[in-house]
Scaffold this active site. Structure first.
Site, PDB file in Angstrom:
ATOM      1  N   CYS A   1       0.841  -1.192   0.000  1.00  0.00           N
ATOM      2  CA  CYS A   1       0.000   0.000   0.000  1.00  0.00           C
ATOM      3  C   CYS A   1       0.885   1.254   0.000  1.00  0.00           C
ATOM      4  O   CYS A   1       1.757   1.401   0.862  1.00  0.00           O
ATOM      5  CB  CYS A   1      -0.895  -0.021   1.235  1.00  0.00           C
ATOM      6  SG  CYS A   1      -1.737   1.519   1.589  1.00  0.00           S
ATOM      7  N   GLU A   2       0.650   2.136  -0.951  1.00  0.00           N
ATOM      8  CA  GLU A   2       1.478   3.339  -1.032  1.00  0.00           C
ATOM      9  C   GLU A   2       1.181   4.340   0.087  1.00  0.00           C
ATOM     10  O   GLU A   2       1.958   5.258   0.307  1.00  0.00           O
ATOM     11  CB  GLU A   2       1.336   4.014  -2.397  1.00  0.00           C
ATOM     12  CG  GLU A   2       0.006   4.629  -2.675  1.00  0.00           C
ATOM     13  CD  GLU A   2      -0.070   5.238  -4.066  1.00  0.00           C
ATOM     14  OE1 GLU A   2      -0.736   6.266  -4.193  1.00  0.00           O
ATOM     15  OE2 GLU A   2       0.524   4.702  -5.019  1.00  0.00           O
ATOM     16  N   HIS A   3       0.090   4.159   0.793  1.00  0.00           N
ATOM     17  CA  HIS A   3      -0.249   5.080   1.881  1.00  0.00           C
ATOM     18  C   HIS A   3       0.393   4.692   3.213  1.00  0.00           C
ATOM     19  O   HIS A   3       0.678   5.567   4.034  1.00  0.00           O
ATOM     20  CB  HIS A   3      -1.773   5.147   2.066  1.00  0.00           C
ATOM     21  CG  HIS A   3      -2.486   5.601   0.840  1.00  0.00           C
ATOM     22  ND1 HIS A   3      -3.609   4.964   0.364  1.00  0.00           N
ATOM     23  CD2 HIS A   3      -2.226   6.607  -0.017  1.00  0.00           C
ATOM     24  CE1 HIS A   3      -4.015   5.573  -0.729  1.00  0.00           C
ATOM     25  NE2 HIS A   3      -3.194   6.574  -0.990  1.00  0.00           N
ATOM     26  N   HIS A   4       0.587   3.385   3.448  1.00  0.00           N
ATOM     27  CA  HIS A   4       1.082   2.920   4.742  1.00  0.00           C
ATOM     28  C   HIS A   4       2.311   2.018   4.645  1.00  0.00           C
ATOM     29  O   HIS A   4       2.864   1.628   5.667  1.00  0.00           O
ATOM     30  CB  HIS A   4      -0.025   2.155   5.485  1.00  0.00           C
ATOM     31  CG  HIS A   4      -1.253   2.969   5.691  1.00  0.00           C
ATOM     32  ND1 HIS A   4      -2.345   2.868   4.860  1.00  0.00           N
ATOM     33  CD2 HIS A   4      -1.558   3.903   6.609  1.00  0.00           C
ATOM     34  CE1 HIS A   4      -3.275   3.721   5.267  1.00  0.00           C
ATOM     35  NE2 HIS A   4      -2.828   4.355   6.328  1.00  0.00           N
ATOM     36  N   GLN A  10      -5.041  -0.489  -5.004  1.00  0.00           N
ATOM     37  CA  GLN A  10      -5.718  -1.549  -5.745  1.00  0.00           C
ATOM     38  C   GLN A  10      -6.408  -1.019  -6.992  1.00  0.00           C
ATOM     39  O   GLN A  10      -6.408  -1.683  -8.035  1.00  0.00           O
ATOM     40  CB  GLN A  10      -6.712  -2.268  -4.832  1.00  0.00           C
ATOM     41  CG  GLN A  10      -7.385  -3.440  -5.505  1.00  0.00           C
ATOM     42  CD  GLN A  10      -8.241  -4.242  -4.546  1.00  0.00           C
ATOM     43  OE1 GLN A  10      -7.930  -4.354  -3.369  1.00  0.00           O
ATOM     44  NE2 GLN A  10      -9.327  -4.789  -5.052  1.00  0.00           N
ATOM     45  N   HIS A  13      -6.328  -5.819   2.689  1.00  0.00           N
ATOM     46  CA  HIS A  13      -5.378  -4.748   2.963  1.00  0.00           C
ATOM     47  C   HIS A  13      -5.034  -4.704   4.448  1.00  0.00           C
ATOM     48  O   HIS A  13      -5.904  -4.445   5.281  1.00  0.00           O
ATOM     49  CB  HIS A  13      -5.984  -3.405   2.534  1.00  0.00           C
ATOM     50  CG  HIS A  13      -6.270  -3.340   1.070  1.00  0.00           C
ATOM     51  ND1 HIS A  13      -5.537  -2.558   0.228  1.00  0.00           N
ATOM     52  CD2 HIS A  13      -7.196  -3.976   0.302  1.00  0.00           C
ATOM     53  CE1 HIS A  13      -6.000  -2.696  -1.006  1.00  0.00           C
ATOM     54  NE2 HIS A  13      -7.009  -3.564  -0.982  1.00  0.00           N
ATOM     55  N   CYS A  22      -3.446  -2.473   5.916  1.00  0.00           N
ATOM     56  CA  CYS A  22      -3.648  -1.125   6.448  1.00  0.00           C
ATOM     57  C   CYS A  22      -5.052  -0.979   7.023  1.00  0.00           C
ATOM     58  O   CYS A  22      -5.285  -0.133   7.881  1.00  0.00           O
ATOM     59  CB  CYS A  22      -3.379  -0.066   5.378  1.00  0.00           C
ATOM     60  SG  CYS A  22      -4.359  -0.245   3.879  1.00  0.00           S
TER      61      CYS A  22
END
Length: 181
Positions: free
Chosen positions: A75-78, A116, A144, A146
């Site tokens: 995940c690019e956010h977490h 995704q 996910h 996250c």
């Protein structure tokens, strides 16, 4: 990727968490994490797979479905893992692709910090451009970490995304997707 720099960054993170980076169980952890990031980010520094297409001498004009292709991404956010399966259905238009190339395409686009929704679109765009089928559909299912291990903490929650290109019968795809193994 400079493995040593990543190892040092992991040591800082562990130290800031209050861990003893010289503890037996953590001594090799910075290197393991660095190699993980190198592997999970491999698409950033490599080229996408060459789609080996074959002339459709059989003149097969029905849907071809490749399903249950596993993937692992980050995940690019977490920067935590998300994973699941991909299904691809397409109707040939003069040519078809080697089945392993569908799986290689999934692997390639999942090997970078990602969401995704983009993963789904990138797989669909790449296969549609390379195959030039009558129609194509991609469905990605994902879990996910996250969402499961932090934040809302909903273990087992699954996200499903799709991308459709060209003319394809969604109902037929769903029927083929739900056939038993």
């Amino acid at each position: 990727m400079d493995i040593k720099k990543v190892e040092e960054a992991v040591k800082v993170i562990l130290t800031e968490m209050g861990e003893d980076i010289n503890r037996e169980g953590l001594i090799e952890t910075p290197n393991r994490v660095a190699r993980y990031f190198q592997e999970i980010g491999s698409a950033i520094v490599t080229e996408p797979p060459n789609l080996k297409v074959f002339t459709n001498e059989e003149e097969y004009d029905q849907m071809i479905v490749v399903k249950e292709i596993p993937y692992y991404s980050i995940c690019e956010h977490h920067l935590v893992t998300f994973f699941g399966t991909v299904a691809v259905g397409y109707i040939p238009n003069g040519k078809y692709v080697g089945l392993s190339k569908v799986a290689r395409t999934v692997d390639y686009f999942s090997r970078k910090p990602q969401v995704q929704e983009r993963l789904t679109e990138e797989i669909a765009d790449y296969l549609f451009k390379g195959l030039e089928p009558q129609g194509l559909i991609v469905v990605v299912k994902g879990r996910h970490f996250c969402m499961e291990a932090r934040g809302i903490k909903k273990p087992g929650a699954e996200t499903v995304t799709s991308a459709i290109r060209g003319d394809i019968d969604k109902q037929e795809f769903l029927q083929l997707l739900n056939t038993t193994k």
